[in-house]
Scaffold this active site. Structure first.
Site, PDB file in Angstrom:
ATOM      1  N   ASP A  97       7.837 -13.023  28.758  1.00 35.96           N
ATOM      2  CA  ASP A  97       8.454 -12.358  29.380  1.00 35.96           C
ATOM      3  C   ASP A  97       8.762 -10.992  29.319  1.00 35.96           C
ATOM      4  OD1 ASP A  97      10.424 -12.383  27.260  1.00 35.96           O
ATOM      5  OD2 ASP A  97      11.342 -14.584  28.163  1.00 35.96           O
ATOM      6  N   ASP A  99      11.437  -7.991  28.829  1.00 37.01           N
ATOM      7  CA  ASP A  99      12.957  -7.683  28.708  1.00 37.01           C
ATOM      8  C   ASP A  99      13.127  -5.946  28.913  1.00 37.01           C
ATOM      9  OD1 ASP A  99      13.427 -10.440  28.370  1.00 37.01           O
ATOM     10  OD2 ASP A  99      13.535 -10.020  26.121  1.00 37.01           O
ATOM     11  N   ASP A 175      15.871  -8.406  15.287  1.00 39.74           N
ATOM     12  CA  ASP A 175      15.255  -9.439  14.317  1.00 39.74           C
ATOM     13  C   ASP A 175      14.437  -9.294  13.375  1.00 39.74           C
ATOM     14  OD1 ASP A 175      13.706 -10.000  16.342  1.00 39.74           O
ATOM     15  OD2 ASP A 175      14.313 -11.967  16.779  1.00 39.74           O
TER      16      ASP A 175
END
Length: 485
Positions: A97, A99, A175
Site C-alpha cells: 500500500d 502511506d 520501527d
C-alpha cells in the site's frame, strides 16, 4: 531498475550485491548523531537523494495516491510518501500500500477530503476514500503528539532547517531503518535520515532504536521484523535476532486481532513459506502456527497487489490438521479438491480423479499409500471424501478451542507453552462452510473435465468470495499433491 538485485530464494540472505551505488550529491550530504542505538556516538550520513538514481518514477504511484498527494500539495501542505512503500519502490517491488504523511492537521485533511474518516485512538490517521480504495494519511503534528519523543542522545542535526527537523523527528519514531525513508514526488527527492538506504544495500533489517527497547515499546515489531526479512530476503542484524528470541514470549500478551493481522500480512501476500521458515528458526512457530507446508503453492498465486482473504490460509491450516490426524489416499484428496473446485457431483469428481495418471507427491507425508481396494471402489472413495470434509470442519473448530491447543502443546515440552487463540468463532464457522462440505449431487451432468488453470478473480479472492476461495484452495492442494513435473 533499483539499487539491489533480488535473488530467487525464500529465506534470509537472498539479496545479491548492489548493481550500483547511489551517491548523494556532496552538497546534500550532512551529518547527524544517533540513528542507531549501538552506534549512537558515531555520525551517520544524512542524505537527500535524487529519486531518479533509484529508478523511481512518478508513474509508479497509483492514480488514487497521486490524486491525494496533488490535492494536499495544491492546498499548500507539504506531503510525502513514507514507510514501506518507499522501501519497495527503491527495491523495484510492488508496494502493499502507499502511506501518505503531511504537514496538514487531520481536521485540515478532512476539509480537503470531506468524505474521509479519522480512525484510531492511540495513533489517529485519516482514511481517504478514492472509489473503492483507502489511502491512509497521517499528520506530522499528530505523530509528534502521540509518538515517543526522540532519545536524548539523538542531537538535532547541525544546520538543518525546520522542515528537515520535522522529517527527522518523524523518522526517529519509525520501527526499522528501511521503513524510515520519505519520498517527495513533487521534488523527486528521497530523504534518508537514519541509514535506511545503507541497510537496503546491505540487506539488513535493523531497528531505529536499540532492538530490545524497540520490541518492548511495540511487541508487534517482532512479527514485522520477521515479515520484512521474509518478504525481502533480508537478514536480521545481530541485536534484532537476539531480541526476537529473547522477547518471543511477549507475543502472548498481544491482542489476538493484532496477531491475526500480522500473520495475515505474512501468509496472504506472497511470502508465506519464507515467513514460516523464519518463524520456525526463531522459535515463534510453536507459539503462533502449527504447520509450515502447503504455502509454497499459495505464494505462487498471491502477491502484494493480489492478496487472498484470511479464509484461504486458515482453510489450509484446517486441511493440513485434518490430514495429520488421518492421512488419506491421494485419490480421495484429489476427489475432494475437484468436488469443491468445480462443484460437480461427488460421483463425477471421483471419476475424474480416478482417471488422473499423474504421480502423487511421495514427499507429502500426510498422504497414505494408495490402496487398490479403495481406488477400485467408488463408494469407499465417496465415504472417505465425506469423512475428510467432516475432519476439516472438526479441525477448524479446534483452532478456536483453547483447551485443545493447550493439550496439543503439552506433547512438546521443549517448545514454549502456548494456548493462544486468535481466530474468532465466527470466522472459523465461515471456514467450515467453505471447506467442510462437498456437493453429493451436481446441478447438472458435464462431459468436460474442469480446468485447474482457470483465471483467478483476484478481487473476489481478496474479498473472501465463497466460490473463488474454494477454487483457489482446491488448486493449491491439488498442485501440492500432484506437483507439475
Amino acid at each position: 531498475m533499483g539499487i539491489v538485485q533480488i535473488g530467487h530464494c525464500g529465506c534470509v540472505g537472498a539479496i545479491a550485491a548492489p548493481r550500483n551505488v547511489v551517491k548523494p550529491r556532496k552538497e546534500e550530504s550532512r551529518d547527524f548523531s544517533g540513528a542507531r542505538g549501538s552506534n549512537k556516538d558515531k555520525s551517520m550520513p544524512w542524505k537527500k537523494l535524487d529519486a531518479n538514481e533509484f529508478g523511481i518514477q512518478r508513474s509508479m504511484i497509483p492514480d488514487s495516491t497521486r490524486m491525494v498527494l496533488n490535492k494536499l500539495k495544491k492546498k499548500g501542505f507539504q506531503v510525502y510518501l513514507v514507510g514501506g512503500c518507499v522501501r519497495d519502490l527503491i527495491l523495484d517491488r510492488i508496494p502493499k500500500d502507499f502511506d501518505v504523511i503531511t504537514t496538514a492537521e487531520l481536521k485540515e485533511v478532512r476539509k480537503v477530503f470531506p468524505g474521509c474518516q479519522i480512525v484510531g485512538r492511540r495513533f489517529p490517521i485519516c482514511h481517504v476514500y478514492v472509489d473503492d480504495i483507502i489511502i491512509e494519511v497521517s499528520s506530522f503534528s499528530t505523530s509528534a503528539r502521540t509518538g515517543k519523543a526522540p532519545n536524548k542522545s539523538f542531537r538535532r542535526p547541525a544546520g538543518c532547517d525546520e522542515r528537515d527537523y520535522i522529517r527527522w523527528k518523524n523518522c526517529l519514531q519509525r520501527d526499522f531503518t528501511v521503513n524510515g525513508l520519505m519520498f517527495d514526488p513533487s521534488e523527486n527527492v528521497v530523504y534518508d535520515y537514519i541509514g535506511g538506504v545503507e541497510d537496503l544495500r546491505n540487506s539488513k533489517v535493523r531497528t531505529v532504536s536499540a532492538a530490545n527497547l524497540s520490541f518492548v515499546e511495540d511487541t508487534a515489531r517482532i512479527l514485522r521484523a520477521i515479515r520484512i526479512a521474509a518478504r525481502l530476503g533480508f537478514s536480521l542484524t545481530k541485536d534484532v535476532a537476539i531480541s526476537v528470541k529473547e522477547l518471543s514470549s511477549s507475543l502472548l500478551r498481544l491482542d489476538p486481532s493484532r496477531i491475526r493481522m500480522e500473520i495475515n500480512y505474512m501468509l496472504a501476500y506472497g511470502s508465506a513459506e519464507a515467513s514460516l521458515r523464519l518463524l520456525w528458526r526463531f522459535g515463534l512457530m510453536e507459539i503462533l502456527l502449527p504447520i509450515q507446508s502447503l504455502f509454497r503453492n499459495l505464494d505462487r498465486l498471491v502477491a502484494p497487489d493480489r492478496p487472498c482473504s484470511e479464509f484461504l490460509w486458515i482453510g489450509i491450516l484446517a486441511f493440513h490438521k485434518a490430514l495429520v490426524d488421518q492421512p488419506r489416499d491421494p485419490t480421495v484428496v484429489a476427489s475432494f479438491c475437484l468436488a469443491i473446485y468445480s462443484e460437480v457431483s461427488l460421483s463425477e469428481a471421483i471419476a475424474i480423479a480416478r482417471s488422473n495418471s499423474k504421480q502423487h507427491n511421495s514427499h507429502f507425508q500426510e498422504l497414505s499409500s494408495p490402496e487398490k481396494d479403495t481406488a477400485d471402489s467408488e463408494s469407499k472413495i465417496s465415504q472417505q471424501v465425506i469423512k475428510l470434509a467432516e475432519s476439516i470442519r472438526s479441525a477448524a473448530r479446534k483452532l478456536n478451542n483453547r483447551d485443545y491447543i493447550a493439550n496439543a502443546m503439552s506433547k512438546y515440552p521443549q517448545a514454549p507453552g502456548s494456548d493462544m487463540v486468535f481466530l474468532s468463532r465466527l470466522m472459523l464457522e465461515r471456514v467450515e462452510k467453505m471447506f467442510g462440505n462437498v456437493r453429493r449431487k451436481g446441478n447438472q451432468e458435464r462431459d468436460d473435465v474442469p480446468s485447474l488453470e482457470r483465471r483467478i478473480n483476484y478481487k473476489s479472492l481478496a474479498l473472501g468470495d465463497f466460490h473463488e476461495t474454494r477454487r483457489v484452495f482446491a488448486r493449491i492442494v491439488f498442485d501440492t499433491i500432484y506437483p507439475l513435473a
